[in-house]
Design an enzyme around this catalytic site. Structure first.
Site, PDB file in Angstrom:
ATOM      1  N   CYS A 124     -19.564  -7.199  38.307  1.00 39.69           N
ATOM      2  CA  CYS A 124     -19.041  -7.286  36.948  1.00 39.69           C
ATOM      3  C   CYS A 124     -17.870  -8.260  37.011  1.00 39.69           C
ATOM      4  CB  CYS A 124     -18.559  -5.901  36.511  1.00 39.69           C
ATOM      5  SG  CYS A 124     -17.733  -5.879  34.909  1.00 39.69           S
ATOM      6  N   ASN A 125     -17.977  -9.335  36.273  1.00 37.62           N
ATOM      7  CA  ASN A 125     -16.906 -10.348  36.313  1.00 37.62           C
ATOM      8  C   ASN A 125     -15.598  -9.795  35.784  1.00 37.62           C
ATOM      9  OD1 ASN A 125     -18.203 -13.309  36.781  1.00 37.62           O
ATOM     10  ND2 ASN A 125     -19.647 -11.864  35.906  1.00 37.62           N
ATOM     11  N   THR A 126     -15.695  -8.978  34.745  1.00 39.89           N
ATOM     12  CA  THR A 126     -14.477  -8.448  34.132  1.00 39.89           C
ATOM     13  C   THR A 126     -13.724  -7.587  35.147  1.00 39.89           C
ATOM     14  OG1 THR A 126     -15.725  -8.429  32.077  1.00 39.89           O
ATOM     15  CG2 THR A 126     -13.629  -7.260  32.090  1.00 39.89           C
ATOM     16  N   GLY A 176     -15.076  -5.640  28.658  1.00 41.77           N
ATOM     17  CA  GLY A 176     -14.621  -7.000  28.395  1.00 41.77           C
ATOM     18  C   GLY A 176     -13.444  -7.150  27.452  1.00 41.77           C
ATOM     19  N   CYS A 234     -20.636 -13.786  33.300  1.00 46.02           N
ATOM     20  CA  CYS A 234     -20.779 -12.385  32.907  1.00 46.02           C
ATOM     21  C   CYS A 234     -22.196 -12.009  33.296  1.00 46.02           C
ATOM     22  CB  CYS A 234     -20.574 -12.222  31.399  1.00 46.02           C
ATOM     23  SG  CYS A 234     -20.998 -10.579  30.793  1.00 46.02           S
ATOM     24  N   THR A 235     -22.313 -10.904  34.016  1.00 41.81           N
ATOM     25  CA  THR A 235     -23.628 -10.582  34.588  1.00 41.81           C
ATOM     26  C   THR A 235     -24.696 -10.362  33.511  1.00 41.81           C
ATOM     27  OG1 THR A 235     -22.826  -8.323  34.739  1.00 41.81           O
ATOM     28  CG2 THR A 235     -22.780  -9.632  36.735  1.00 41.81           C
ATOM     29  N   HIS A 236     -24.270  -9.931  32.344  1.00 36.69           N
ATOM     30  CA  HIS A 236     -25.244  -9.712  31.259  1.00 36.69           C
ATOM     31  C   HIS A 236     -25.960 -10.992  30.839  1.00 36.69           C
ATOM     32  CE1 HIS A 236     -23.279  -5.862  30.763  1.00 36.69           C
ATOM     33  NE2 HIS A 236     -24.079  -5.547  29.771  1.00 36.69           N
ATOM     34  N   GLU A 252     -27.210  -6.175  24.853  1.00 36.20           N
ATOM     35  CA  GLU A 252     -27.480  -4.735  25.015  1.00 36.20           C
ATOM     36  C   GLU A 252     -28.311  -4.178  23.865  1.00 36.20           C
ATOM     37  OE1 GLU A 252     -25.555  -2.055  27.063  1.00 36.20           O
ATOM     38  OE2 GLU A 252     -25.032  -3.518  28.604  1.00 36.20           O
ATOM     39  N   ASP A 299     -21.428  -2.038  38.006  1.00 34.76           N
ATOM     40  CA  ASP A 299     -21.208  -2.836  36.789  1.00 34.76           C
ATOM     41  C   ASP A 299     -20.858  -1.879  35.661  1.00 34.76           C
ATOM     42  OD1 ASP A 299     -21.123  -5.101  35.091  1.00 34.76           O
ATOM     43  OD2 ASP A 299     -23.128  -4.688  34.375  1.00 34.76           O
ATOM     44  N   SER A 300     -20.286  -2.450  34.604  1.00 37.62           N
ATOM     45  CA  SER A 300     -19.987  -1.620  33.438  1.00 37.62           C
ATOM     46  C   SER A 300     -21.280  -1.222  32.726  1.00 37.62           C
ATOM     47  CB  SER A 300     -19.075  -2.390  32.477  1.00 37.62           C
ATOM     48  OG  SER A 300     -19.670  -3.623  32.157  1.00 37.62           O
TER      49      SER A 300
HETATM   50  N1  DGL Z   1     -20.899  -7.071  32.949  1.00 39.52           N
HETATM   51  C1  DGL Z   1     -19.587  -7.436  32.506  1.00 39.52           C
HETATM   52  C2  DGL Z   1     -19.165  -8.734  33.180  1.00 39.52           C
HETATM   53  O1  DGL Z   1     -19.850  -9.270  34.054  1.00 39.52           O
HETATM   54  C3  DGL Z   1     -19.438  -7.542  31.018  1.00 39.52           C
HETATM   55  C4  DGL Z   1     -19.766  -6.342  30.191  1.00 39.52           C
HETATM   56  C5  DGL Z   1     -18.576  -5.618  29.616  1.00 39.52           C
HETATM   57  O2  DGL Z   1     -17.861  -6.162  28.769  1.00 39.52           O
HETATM   58  O3  DGL Z   1     -18.400  -4.470  30.025  1.00 39.52           O
HETATM   59  O4  DGL Z   1     -18.120  -9.250  32.844  1.00 39.52           O
END
Ligand code: DGL
Length: 272
Positions: free
Chosen positions: A74-76, A44, A191-193, A159, A11-12
């Site tokens: 990470c969805n992005t 993102g 988005c995983t966050h 975050e 993930d990011s």
């Molecule tokens: N974790 C990222 C996602 O699932 C989003 C965080 C980012 O913008 O890096 O899309």
């Protein structure tokens, strides 16, 4: 340091840890390596070329450190890079290894539940712009209506680890109102966050909207995938080993990660 024959989770930043935890809780026997590219967060709002480059570097790092399969948690990264990695990068560089995303399994899970007719999705600007959720839903069932809302302020707020401030609640309510006004029956946290705010989101959207979090879907889909692909499964060792890599040792990241895991984590530094 490496763990041979393991599952990589990338993930990011912080959000993928939720998918990592849910994978290691559900499928605890396998070996796992986590990589969070928190030095270069957020993904993102970046361009396709940069997200692809960062994601390839992360995947390469995980393969070189012993992974046989990598989950882009990470969805992005999944929205922007997965297809190109699967179609171009893997065949050329690691034909025997696999990279999987989180979007298709989640869409399949929701679309196969016949109660879902109007689905809302929140995600980063890039995930929403890519329209990947709409395209994947319509491959399965073109009658499902998909409403999207980019929610770019949520990742930095999550975050920051502040908790429950008035500003956070106002921002969240504003984003969600766009979707609840469409009378959605399901909301995907794309988005995983956002999993860190799952309960808060559930309270805002109310009991009539089912909130779907990828961390609840991905482990069962991976289990199913490994059952259908014994040639991959047999290459993953079951010694229950764990390794955590970050690209930056920020105090806040470590604090939030250890609070979430409720244990001290021995993070290692990776330079991608
Ligand atoms: N974790 C990222 C996602 O699932 C989003 C965080 C980012 O913008 O890096 O899309």
């Amino acid at each position: 340091m490496k763990i041979n024959k393991s599952i990589g989770v990338f993930d990011s930043g912080l959000g993928g840890l939720r998918i990592f935890k849910s994978l290691t809780d559900s499928l605890p026997d396998y070996n796992y390596i986590y990589l969070g590219d928190n030095a270069r967060l957020p993904y993102g709002s970046r361009s396709f070329d940069v997200i692809y480059k960062f994601t390839v570097e992360a995947v390469d790092f995980l393969f070189k450190n012993g992974c046989e399969i990598v989950i882009l948690a990470c969805n992005t990264a999944s929205a922007e890079s997965l297809r190109k990695i699967q179609q171009e990068y893997l065949p050329k560089n690691y034909p025997e290894k696999r990279v999987l995303g989180v979007i298709v399994p989640t869409v399949e899970y929701v679309a196969n539940d016949l109660k879902s007719k109007k689905v809302g999705v929140i995600g980063t600007q890039n995930t929403i712009n890519s329209k990947v959720f709409i395209k994947e839903f319509h491959k399965i069932n073109s009658e499902i209506e998909v409403f999207q809302k980019a929610s770019p302020l949520l990742v930095p707020l999550i975050e920051s680890g502040e908790g429950s401030t008035e500003i956070e609640n106002t921002v969240l309510k504003n984003y969600l109102r766009t979707l609840t006004s469409q009378e959605i029956d399901t909301l995907i946290l794309g988005c995983t966050h956002y999993g860190f705010w799952k309960e808060k989101i559930k309270r805002i959207v109310g009991n009539n909207v089912r909130v779907v979090c990828e961390e609840d879907v991905v482990p069962r889909k991976l289990k199913d995938y490994l059952q259908r692909h014994p040639e991959i499964e047999k290459n993953i060792n079951k010694e229950g080993e764990r390794l955590f890599y970050l690209t930056d040792f920020s105090y806040n990241f470590k604090y939030l990660a250890e609070k979430f895991f409720q244990e001290k984590i021995n993070f290692k530094k990776s330079t991608l």
